[in-house]
Design an enzyme around this catalytic site. Structure first.
Site, PDB file in Angstrom:
ATOM      1  CB  ILE A 173       5.979   7.849  14.532  1.00 18.73           C
ATOM      2  CG1 ILE A 173       7.208   6.930  14.545  1.00 18.73           C
ATOM      3  CG2 ILE A 173       5.808   8.498  13.167  1.00 18.73           C
ATOM      4  CD1 ILE A 173       8.525   7.626  14.282  1.00 18.73           C
TER       5      ILE A 173
ATOM      6  CB  CYS B 132      -6.107  10.782  10.082  1.00 19.85           C
ATOM      7  SG  CYS B 132      -4.501  10.237  10.651  1.00 19.85           S
TER       8      CYS B 132
ATOM      9  CG  ASP C 233       2.122   2.009   9.280  1.00 21.54           C
ATOM     10  OD1 ASP C 233       1.639   2.956   9.928  1.00 21.54           O
ATOM     11  OD2 ASP C 233       2.315   2.054   8.054  1.00 21.54           O
TER      12      ASP C 233
ATOM     13  NE  ARG D  58      -1.149  10.336   9.010  1.00 25.47           N
ATOM     14  CZ  ARG D  58      -1.405   9.215   8.340  1.00 25.47           C
ATOM     15  NH1 ARG D  58      -1.887   9.276   7.125  1.00 25.47           N
ATOM     16  NH2 ARG D  58      -1.183   8.031   8.879  1.00 25.47           N
ATOM     17  N   PRO D  59       0.541  17.420   9.777  1.00 23.27           N
ATOM     18  CG  PRO D  59       2.099  18.431  11.174  1.00 23.27           C
ATOM     19  CD  PRO D  59       1.119  17.300  11.125  1.00 23.27           C
ATOM     20  CB  ILE D  60       1.495  19.164   4.469  1.00 17.07           C
ATOM     21  CG1 ILE D  60       0.661  20.447   4.325  1.00 17.07           C
ATOM     22  CG2 ILE D  60       0.610  17.935   4.484  1.00 17.07           C
ATOM     23  CD1 ILE D  60      -0.021  20.556   2.980  1.00 17.07           C
ATOM     24  CG  ASP D  61       3.853  23.175   8.814  1.00 16.81           C
ATOM     25  OD1 ASP D  61       2.898  23.469   8.076  1.00 16.81           O
ATOM     26  OD2 ASP D  61       3.883  23.412  10.029  1.00 16.81           O
ATOM     27  CG  LEU D  62       8.628  18.386   7.628  1.00 20.95           C
ATOM     28  CD1 LEU D  62       8.842  16.914   7.983  1.00 20.95           C
ATOM     29  CD2 LEU D  62       9.935  19.150   7.793  1.00 20.95           C
TER      30      LEU D  62
ATOM     31  CE  LYS E  99      -2.722   2.730   3.293  1.00 24.32           C
ATOM     32  NZ  LYS E  99      -1.670   3.762   3.497  1.00 24.32           N
ATOM     33  CG  ASN E 100       2.502   2.586   3.552  1.00 28.40           C
ATOM     34  OD1 ASN E 100       1.415   3.133   3.457  1.00 28.40           O
ATOM     35  ND2 ASN E 100       2.924   2.033   4.682  1.00 28.40           N
TER      36      ASN E 100
ATOM     37  NE  ARG F 157      -7.068   4.917   4.510  1.00 31.89           N
ATOM     38  CZ  ARG F 157      -6.120   5.226   5.408  1.00 31.89           C
ATOM     39  NH1 ARG F 157      -6.372   5.095   6.694  1.00 31.89           N
ATOM     40  NH2 ARG F 157      -4.954   5.656   5.025  1.00 31.89           N
TER      41      ARG F 157
END
Length: 436
Positions: free
Chosen positions: A328, A116, A306, A121-125, A22-23, A398
């Site tokens: 994490i 979630c 995970d 899950r910030p997307i600043d990076l 999946k990943n 998912r």
């Protein structure tokens, strides 16, 4: 709404072929937008996240077919650069399209991603990295606009954390950028290497994947290829945990043993015997598992976050006390309250959980709130005495392909039931079952 009904207490015994990752498949499918032509991706798992990714590709103007675990993408006529809010919500990892869309179109528009059930899950990076290629970013009314007024230029990027998603987006943005891009403190997961291998076969020039520093030399264009997705190491490890906690024995075929290496010491500490061959792993469980002293989730090659929830389910029936420290995600213990319903003994203090093993679990009615936590509830159900129902399994679907069929083929009594809830009290007005 779908749910699993499990009659627990059976051993997991037999062998199974592991699905594609999946990943790995999601960023590879996102990368196909950089290729003007028809690309064939095989060994794709038939999971809802793949189907959601295909919806995004079709919206963008790509022609896509999905048959017999093979996705064919023709992005020649791609003409859109935005992802609508409903598609962003359907697949939370859709931000992975950002690098590919910008690399192909020079601009992109996304809805602001939310969090979630396992935390924000910030997307600043991602945003900081994309800006360094010369991209202007504007956020307004829950939309983020990206536009490059001149050709993308390679850059040096040092990540403060080895984020998998950010590393993937940087690689995708850099492939067609002019000059050289260097990523320092890059994620080292096998899925990063699979993405780089795919892109290199398309004509990209990426070196250092799987290491802390990745170098991307920009090229003018990418060409079509046929690529096979790597096996899913998390699915493999999950089924190993299922066999371990039911005193079973399982042989996993079509795996890459090196990718499972971070979890093997945990199973061995619990008393399991592990046999490794070229493309298979066999786990034989003892009559009673031993406790795990301390598990600390870490970026690869450390113990994967995970697998925290599935292994926690396993430790609930170990002899003695086990400790898990989640480093994490800040809120990845949503499954704990549901595991307690089985009679598990778990205490949580911040990022640390302490699990006191019990002699047996008892079937319960539980609700899945996220992908890996949902898998943990299924594992508890197959090990428990009596009937377990796991509701809201859309999260599980998912990432796990037909989990009920896989476990059913290994000796478990599990079936999937489709429920229709129509009245105001949530009583069932109809149900359809299918046995594994």
């Amino acid at each position: 709404m779908s749910r699993f009904i499990i009659n627990g207490g059976n051993r997991v015994y037999g062998e199974t072929r592991i699905q594609g990752s999946k990943n790995s498949v999601l960023p590879i499918l996102a990368a196909t937008v950089l290729v003007k032509g028809e690309t064939v991706i095989s060994n794709c798992p038939d999971i809802s996240d793949v189907n959601a990714t295909i919806k995004v590709l079709r919206y963008l103007g790509c022609k896509v077919t999905f048959e017999n675990h093979t996705v064919t993408v023709d992005s020649t006529d791609m003409d859109k650069y935005d992802i609508p809010d409903d598609l962003m919500r359907e697949m939370r990892s859709s931000v992975i399209f950002l690098g590919g869309i910008i690399g192909r179109m020079g601009k992109a528009r996304l809805s602001t991603p939310g969090g979630c059930e396992i935390g924000l899950r910030p997307i600043d990076l991602h945003l900081d990295a994309i800006q360094r290629f010369g991209v202007n970013i504007k956020e307004e009314f829950a939309k983020i606009e990206f536009e490059s007024v001149k050709p993308l230029e390679g850059t040096n990027i040092s990540l403060s954390f080895p984020s998998v998603g950010a590393t993937e987006n940087i690689i995708l943005t850099a492939c067609l950028a002019k000059g050289t891009t260097i990523i320092t403190n890059a994620a080292r997961e096998p899925e990063i290497t699979d993405l780089a291998d795919f892109l290199n076969r398309c004509g990209a020039r990426i070196s250092g994947s799987g290491e802390g520093t990745i170098v991307i030399e920009g090229v003018e264009n990418l060409h079509s290829v046929h690529h096979k997705v790597i096996p899913d190491r998390i699915a493999a490890s999950t089924y190993m945990a299922a066999a371990a906690m039911t005193q079973g024995k399982i042989r996993l075929n079509s795996v890459i043993p090196a990718h499972i290496a971070p979890v093997i010491p945990v199973f061995e500490e619990a008393g399991c015997d592990i046999s490794i061959e070229a493309d298979s792993v066999t786990l034989t469980a003892p009559p009673r598992l031993k406790s795990i002293k301390t598990i600390r989730t870490m970026p690869y090659p450390g113990f994967p976050t995970d697998m925290q929830a599935p292994v926690m389910a396993m430790t609930t029936v170990c002899r003695g006390t086990s400790v898990i420290i989640e480093t994490i995600f800040e809120s990845r213990y949503k499954h704990v309250s549901e595991l307690l319903r089985f009679g598990a003994k778990i205490r949580v203090d911040g990022r640390m959980s302490v699990i006191e093993g019990v002699d047996k679990l008892t079937g319960a009615s539980v609700i899945s709130s996220d992908l890996r936590g949902g898998a943990a509830l299924v594992l508890a159900g197959i090990a428990a005495q009596g009937i377990t129902t796991v509701d809201d399994i859309k999260f599980i679907e998912r990432g796990y392909e037909s989990m009920e069929n896989v476990l059913g083929s290994l000796g478990c009594d599990i079936k999937k039931e489709e429920r229709e809830i129509t009245d105001e009290y949530g009583d069932d007005q109809g149900a359809k079952s299918s046995s594994a």
